[in-house]
Design a protein around this motif. Structure first.
Motif, mmCIF file in Angstrom:
data_model
loop_
_atom_site.group_PDB
_atom_site.id
_atom_site.type_symbol
_atom_site.label_atom_id
_atom_site.label_comp_id
_atom_site.label_asym_id
_atom_site.label_seq_id
_atom_site.Cartn_x
_atom_site.Cartn_y
_atom_site.Cartn_z
ATOM 1 N N CYS A 106 0.854 -1.160 0.081
ATOM 2 C CA CYS A 106 -0.010 0.037 -0.088
ATOM 3 C C CYS A 106 0.728 1.449 -0.016
ATOM 4 C CB CYS A 106 -1.040 0.024 1.257
ATOM 5 S SG CYS A 106 -1.996 -1.435 1.213
ATOM 6 N N PRO A 120 1.261 9.075 2.130
ATOM 7 C CA PRO A 120 2.583 8.578 2.123
ATOM 8 C C PRO A 120 3.106 8.569 3.611
ATOM 9 C CG PRO A 120 2.128 10.912 1.799
ATOM 10 C CD PRO A 120 0.869 10.266 1.654
ATOM 11 N N LEU A 121 4.209 8.019 3.764
ATOM 12 C CA LEU A 121 4.892 7.898 4.885
ATOM 13 C C LEU A 121 6.337 8.802 4.770
ATOM 14 C CD1 LEU A 121 4.673 3.943 5.551
ATOM 15 C CD2 LEU A 121 3.345 5.830 6.276
ATOM 16 N N SER A 124 6.076 12.217 6.017
ATOM 17 C CA SER A 124 4.727 12.278 7.090
ATOM 18 C C SER A 124 4.979 12.631 8.429
ATOM 19 C CB SER A 124 3.788 10.903 6.842
ATOM 20 O OG SER A 124 3.038 10.841 7.881
ATOM 21 N N LEU A 142 -6.668 1.955 10.918
ATOM 22 C CA LEU A 142 -7.080 3.181 10.845
ATOM 23 C C LEU A 142 -8.162 3.481 9.728
ATOM 24 C CD1 LEU A 142 -6.276 6.170 11.845
ATOM 25 C CD2 LEU A 142 -4.885 6.291 9.819
ATOM 26 N N MET A 157 -7.065 1.171 6.863
ATOM 27 C CA MET A 157 -5.654 0.571 6.957
ATOM 28 C C MET A 157 -6.273 -0.620 7.731
ATOM 29 S SD MET A 157 -2.014 1.510 8.014
ATOM 30 C CE MET A 157 -0.963 0.192 9.128
HETATM 31 C C1 HEC Z 1 -3.925 -2.448 3.074
HETATM 32 C C2 HEC Z 1 -3.094 -1.374 2.740
HETATM 33 C C3 HEC Z 1 -2.009 -0.843 3.961
HETATM 34 C C4 HEC Z 1 -1.070 -1.524 4.545
HETATM 35 C C5 HEC Z 1 -0.818 -2.947 4.293
HETATM 36 C C6 HEC Z 1 -0.619 -0.748 5.369
HETATM 37 N N1 HEC Z 1 -1.243 0.667 5.522
HETATM 38 FE FE1 HEC Z 1 -0.565 2.042 6.584
HETATM 39 N N2 HEC Z 1 -2.478 2.930 5.926
HETATM 40 C C7 HEC Z 1 -3.013 2.731 5.018
HETATM 41 C C8 HEC Z 1 -4.345 3.394 4.557
HETATM 42 C C9 HEC Z 1 -5.301 3.353 3.802
HETATM 43 C C10 HEC Z 1 -4.192 4.338 5.400
HETATM 44 C C11 HEC Z 1 -4.830 5.753 5.918
HETATM 45 C C12 HEC Z 1 -6.150 5.215 6.406
HETATM 46 C C13 HEC Z 1 -7.167 6.259 6.392
HETATM 47 O O1 HEC Z 1 -7.514 6.747 5.453
HETATM 48 O O2 HEC Z 1 -7.921 6.544 7.342
HETATM 49 C C14 HEC Z 1 -2.885 4.334 6.248
HETATM 50 C C15 HEC Z 1 -2.121 5.190 7.018
HETATM 51 C C16 HEC Z 1 -0.819 4.746 7.837
HETATM 52 C C17 HEC Z 1 -0.394 5.882 8.576
HETATM 53 C C18 HEC Z 1 -0.809 7.088 9.079
HETATM 54 C C19 HEC Z 1 -0.715 8.036 7.789
HETATM 55 C C20 HEC Z 1 0.532 8.347 7.325
HETATM 56 O O3 HEC Z 1 0.759 8.269 5.990
HETATM 57 O O4 HEC Z 1 1.756 8.675 7.951
HETATM 58 C C21 HEC Z 1 0.972 4.962 9.112
HETATM 59 C C22 HEC Z 1 2.082 5.880 9.871
HETATM 60 C C23 HEC Z 1 0.930 3.856 8.439
HETATM 61 N N3 HEC Z 1 -0.163 3.751 7.744
HETATM 62 C C24 HEC Z 1 2.051 3.007 8.642
HETATM 63 C C25 HEC Z 1 1.847 1.620 7.962
HETATM 64 C C26 HEC Z 1 2.974 0.579 8.291
HETATM 65 C C27 HEC Z 1 3.980 0.890 9.077
HETATM 66 C C28 HEC Z 1 2.486 -0.539 7.644
HETATM 67 C C29 HEC Z 1 3.075 -1.838 7.766
HETATM 68 C C30 HEC Z 1 3.427 -2.240 9.127
HETATM 69 C C31 HEC Z 1 1.230 -0.204 7.021
HETATM 70 N N4 HEC Z 1 0.987 0.986 7.167
HETATM 71 C C32 HEC Z 1 0.555 -1.063 6.221
HETATM 72 C C33 HEC Z 1 -2.996 1.459 4.176
HETATM 73 C C34 HEC Z 1 -2.094 0.318 4.349
#
Ligand code: HEC
Length: 216
Positions: A106, A120-121, A124, A142, A157
């Protein structure tokens, strides 16, 4: 019809016994040189060398291989200049593997996410902000509206708290906080453990509004 051997013939036989003995003595002396099919020194030395290298090689491996532990044999490990020649493995290096296996689908390899879908991370303010918030995001997921780097997202997420252990979460967040030019301190496994315990009753994903109350 054979006539009995006369004296002359017997004497001759005695003489030839003597000559046979001589020939045998000669042969016995020649034996070492003729023994092509026996034990020649050269292959024996080779065999000895091979056996001893296998022997000492095994002892060396038993002592220093550390069972080929992936924590020690890390392809990312770089020796520190002037430091001891031991592989240095940081939590962020270990976290890169978790990131590649789980988060990258993602948030993408470059941490840029996907416009309008995955935030984006890289750069971020969430990823580099309070660990109280990001640990919760990884533990329980989230969903709902969130603003990251001035851009709106409204997606969900997946919770990963049952998939990842405390240490893996700490490692992957440490990686995320120090990769792509991000500069935030490492996350410790103890902090993840504490927050996991504090939020044990949580079943729903978090919302950005809820997490914002925890402070930046
Ligand atoms: C299935 C897709 C997916 C996966 C796999 C995923 N994320 Fe995310 N992540 C998202 C989405 C979509 C959001 C925003 C959710 C929202 O819109 O409320 C998010 C939000 C975040 C955020 C807060 C917003 C930001 O961009 O800083 C962080 C930090 C984050 N993810 C870290 C991680 C980490 C670390 C992992 C792996 C351990 C991970 N994510 C795995 C989809 C994913």
């Amino acid at each position: 019809m054979n006539p009995p051997p006369d004296k002359h013939t017997l004497e001759q036989a005695g003489a030839s016994d003597e000559s046979i003995r001589q020939v045998h003595t000669q042969l016995a002396h020649e034996k070492p040189e003729q023994a092509g099919g026996g034990y020649a020194a050269y292959p024996l030395v080779l065999l000895g060398l091979m056996c001893s290298s296998i022997f000492f090689g095994s002892i060396y491996l038993a002592h220093y291989s550390s069972h080929f532990d992936p924590l020690i044999y890390n392809e990312n490990a770089k020796p520190v200049a002037g430091g001891p020649a031991v592989p240095v493995v940081t939590p962020a290096m270990l976290g890169k593997r978790v990131y590649t296996n789980i988060c990258m689908t993602c948030h993408q390899q470059n941490g840029q996410g996907q416009a309008g879908v995955y935030p984006p991370l890289a750069g971020s303010e969430w990823a580099q902000g309070s660990e109280e918030r990001i640990i919760r995001i990884v533990l329980h997921g989230l969903s709902g509206p969130i603003t990251v780097e001035g851009k709106e997202f409204n997606n969900a997420m997946t919770p990963l708290g049952t998939v990842l252990k405390d240490e893996q979460i700490a490692n992957v967040l440490s990686f995320v906080r120090q990769e792509w030019g991000n500069t935030a301190p490492e996350v410790k496994a103890e902090t993840v453990a504490r927050i996991r315990a504090e939020t044990a009753s949580r079943t729903q994903p978090w919302t950005a509004a809820e997490l914002e109350k925890l402070g930046k």
